[in-house]
Structure formats: structure tokens, C-alpha cells
Scaffold this motif. Structure first.
Motif, mmCIF file in Angstrom:
data_model
loop_
_atom_site.group_PDB
_atom_site.id
_atom_site.type_symbol
_atom_site.label_atom_id
_atom_site.label_comp_id
_atom_site.label_asym_id
_atom_site.label_seq_id
_atom_site.Cartn_x
_atom_site.Cartn_y
_atom_site.Cartn_z
ATOM 1 N N UNK A 102 25.846 26.036 18.120
ATOM 2 C CA UNK A 102 24.645 25.289 18.496
ATOM 3 C C UNK A 102 23.712 24.992 17.323
ATOM 4 N N UNK A 103 23.895 25.697 16.202
ATOM 5 C CA UNK A 103 22.962 25.529 15.098
ATOM 6 C C UNK A 103 23.696 25.773 13.780
ATOM 7 N N UNK A 104 23.493 24.871 12.805
ATOM 8 C CA UNK A 104 24.155 24.990 11.501
ATOM 9 C C UNK A 104 23.135 24.764 10.392
ATOM 10 N N UNK A 105 23.115 25.680 9.442
ATOM 11 C CA UNK A 105 22.240 25.541 8.276
ATOM 12 C C UNK A 105 23.096 25.640 7.012
ATOM 13 N N UNK A 106 23.132 24.547 6.227
ATOM 14 C CA UNK A 106 23.948 24.503 5.017
ATOM 15 C C UNK A 106 23.043 24.373 3.799
ATOM 16 N N UNK A 107 23.201 25.278 2.833
ATOM 17 C CA UNK A 107 22.518 25.167 1.541
ATOM 18 C C UNK A 107 23.574 25.077 0.446
#
Length: 321
Positions: free
Chosen positions: A300-305
Motif C-alpha cells: 500500500x505504500x512505497x518510499x524510494x530514496x
């Protein structure tokens, strides 16, 4: 209130069906126990009553866990279902204790119960009803995990994929497996007690049913305690990592965290790219990876750095290191 009822429509259907069936079954068993005094029937009454209360809590919790994030709770309400299930096991634990306690008492002070035929008919009839809930739960497991099975193959396939199913569905499956087995065990004890002088059989059956309930308590507690805190999921971790590494611009994964919250997953990854890429290109890569990962069920949630390539491979053999 309108939002609450809208959320209920999204609750776990297996849990709702199980709650209704077990409420009816506990009423029938309880009435039978009042008239016959059968200890095995008493154990099954408490068992079904506990299951009904549990599964109603589970249905409500699974619905509320789908509430959208708010300013106060920006991470959403996914862990609500885990917290509800932790509360639900307390109910099962109390019922299990009372069941074992009554069984021990009957072993030391055995009494002959009446109404053999009605006890047997009620136990077998209620067990048949509970088996329909178990079948529904098995089908839900197969649907949720993307597996395929028909006929008699449903049970082994559901059992094999149980760990990948939603928390609410797993609880329904485990409780109704115990309920079905407990019903048959109680029926056997009634037959033994009626045709022999071994009236302690009903007490032994009561203790065994209580112990099976405690097994469910242990399994559900361990599973949902981790979910309430926020635990990493190894299977999804590997799947997400492999999906990221297939992107043509990704050189390595420095950090990857996949946390399961309720029935959904939150992904946080730090990815290495070529330092020569422009900001516009990096932004396109981020959008591409995030969109790709969001196609995986239950993410449901993706954070890419990002970081520049350091020539040291951190993601080795697909193990996420």
C-alpha cells in the motif's frame, strides 16, 4: 457513522460468516447442555461462544483497519486488526481455561449425562455447520494467496499457504479447524460414555478441546504481536528486492525494509544509481519503481530514496543483505 458502515462492508467475510454460525451453534449447544448436563457439550458451548465473540471482533477489526490515514494517524490503521486479534485471544484463553477446569472436575467426579441421542445429533449437526465455515475460510486462503485448488485438494493447499493469508482469515481457519475436530471428539466421548461405564471420557474430551484452544491462542498471539509492533516479512522482502533489481537503471539495493501492518505492506528502500543521471531521470526512475511495486498485491505504500553507486554489492544472492 456512515463511514463506519461503509468500512464494515469491507470487513473479512469469512469472519462475519463464522461469527453468525458460531453464535447460532453456541445457543443450540448451550440449550442442549442445560437439559442434558453433558460435560463435553459444555466444553463445546464455551468453545463456540468464544469463537463467535472472537470472530465478531475480528470482522470489525478487519473493517476498521481499512480506514484511510488521517493527519493524526498518517500511517493508517492497518495494525488495528492485529490489536483486535490480540484482544480476541484473551477471550479464547479464558474459555479454554474454563473448559479444561470443567473437564478435570468431571474426571475426578464423573456423572452420567442424559439425552444421548439429542447430544449426538446436536454435536454432529453443529459440526457440519462449522465445517462449512472452515471450507469458506480455506477458499478465502486460496483466493488471497493466488493459489489454485479444487475438491479434496483444497485443504492441503490452504494449509500450505496459511502463513501468507490475511490475519483474520488465518484465525477463522484455525478456530474452525479446532471447532470441527472438537465437535467430532465430543461426539466420540458421548458415544463412549453412553455405551460403557467410562464416563470420564467426556471430561477427557473437554480437556483436549481446551488444549486445542490454547494452541490457537499461542499461534494467534505470536503472529499478531509481531504485526502490532511491525515485523518484516521475509517472503515479501525477497519478492520486492528481486522486483527492484530487475529495473535496468538500478545498480544495487543498500537498504530494504518491508513491514507488514495488518494486511498490507509498507516498503522503504535505498537504491544505488549511476551518479551521472540527471534529477529528471532519477525522478522518472523513482516513479517507475514505485508504480511497479504498487502492482504487487497488498503493498500500500512505497518510499524510494537514492544514493550513488559505490561499487560494493549489498544485495547478494537475493537475500536482502
Amino acid at each position: 457513522m456512515k463511514e463506519f458502515f461503509q468500512l464494515l462492508k469491507q470487513g473479512n467475510k469469512s469472519a462475519l460468516m463464522a461469527a453468525v454460525v458460531n453464535a447460532v451453534v453456541s445457543l443450540v449447544k448451550g440449550t442442549t447442555y442445560i437439559f442434558t448436563g453433558n460435560v463435553a457439550m459444555f466444553a463445546e458451548t464455551l468453545h463456540s461462544l468464544g469463537d463467535a465473540a472472537n470472530q465478531l471482533f475480528v470482522f470489525t477489526g478487519s473493517a476498521l483497519s481499512r480506514k484511510r490515514p488521517t493527519k493524526r494517524f498518517p500511517k493508517g490503521f492497518g495494525r488495528v486488526v492485529n490489536l483486535v486479534l490480540l484482544g480476541a485471544v484473551i477471550v479464547v484463553g479464558i474459555m479454554a481455561y474454563e473448559t479444561i477446569k470443567e473437564g478435570v472436575s468431571h474426571i475426578f467426579h464423573p456423572t452420567e449425562s442424559t439425552g444421548f441421542l439429542i447430544n449426538l445429533i446436536v454435536l454432529l449437526g453443529c459440526t457440519a455447520l462449522e465445517s462449512t465455515v472452515l471450507l469458506k475460510a480455506m477458499r478465502e486462503i486460496i483466493h488471497e494467496t493466488g493459489a489454485e485448488a479444487k475438491g479434496l485438494a483444497i485443504f492441503p493447499v490452504a494449509l500450505k499457504n496459511l502463513k501468507q493469508a490475511k490475519a483474520a482469515t488465518k484465525l477463522v481457519f484455525m478456530e474452525d479447524t479446532v471447532a470441527t475436530g472438537g465437535g467430532l471428539l465430543a461426539a466420540l466421548a458421548v458415544v463412549i460414555s453412553h455405551f460403557t461405564t467410562f464416563h470420564q471420557a467426556e471430561g477427557i474430551a473437554s480437556i483436549l478441546i481446551g488444549l486445542m484452544m490454547f494452541i490457537v491462542v499461542g499461534e494467534v498471539f505470536l503472529d499478531n504481536a509481531g504485526g502490532a509492533i511491525g515485523k518484516s516479512d521475509e517472503g515479501m522482502h525477497l519478492q520486492v528486492g528481486q522486483r527492484i533489481m530487475t529495473d535496468p537503471d538500478v545498480r544495487d539495493i543498500q537498504i530494504l525494509t518491508v513491514i507488514k501492518e495488518g494486511d498490507t505492506f509498507h516498503v522503504d528502500a535505498e537504491v544505488e544509481l549511476d551518479s551521472a543521471l540527471t534529477l529528471a531521470e532519477i525522478d522518472d526512475i523513482r516513479n517507475r519503481i514505485e508504480d511497479d511495486l504498487l502492482q504487487i498485491d497488498n503493498i500500500s505504500d512505497v518510499m524510494i530514496t537514492f544514493d550513488e553507486e559505490d561499487s560494493v554489492m549489498d544485495w547478494e544472492y537475493g537475500d536482502g543483505r
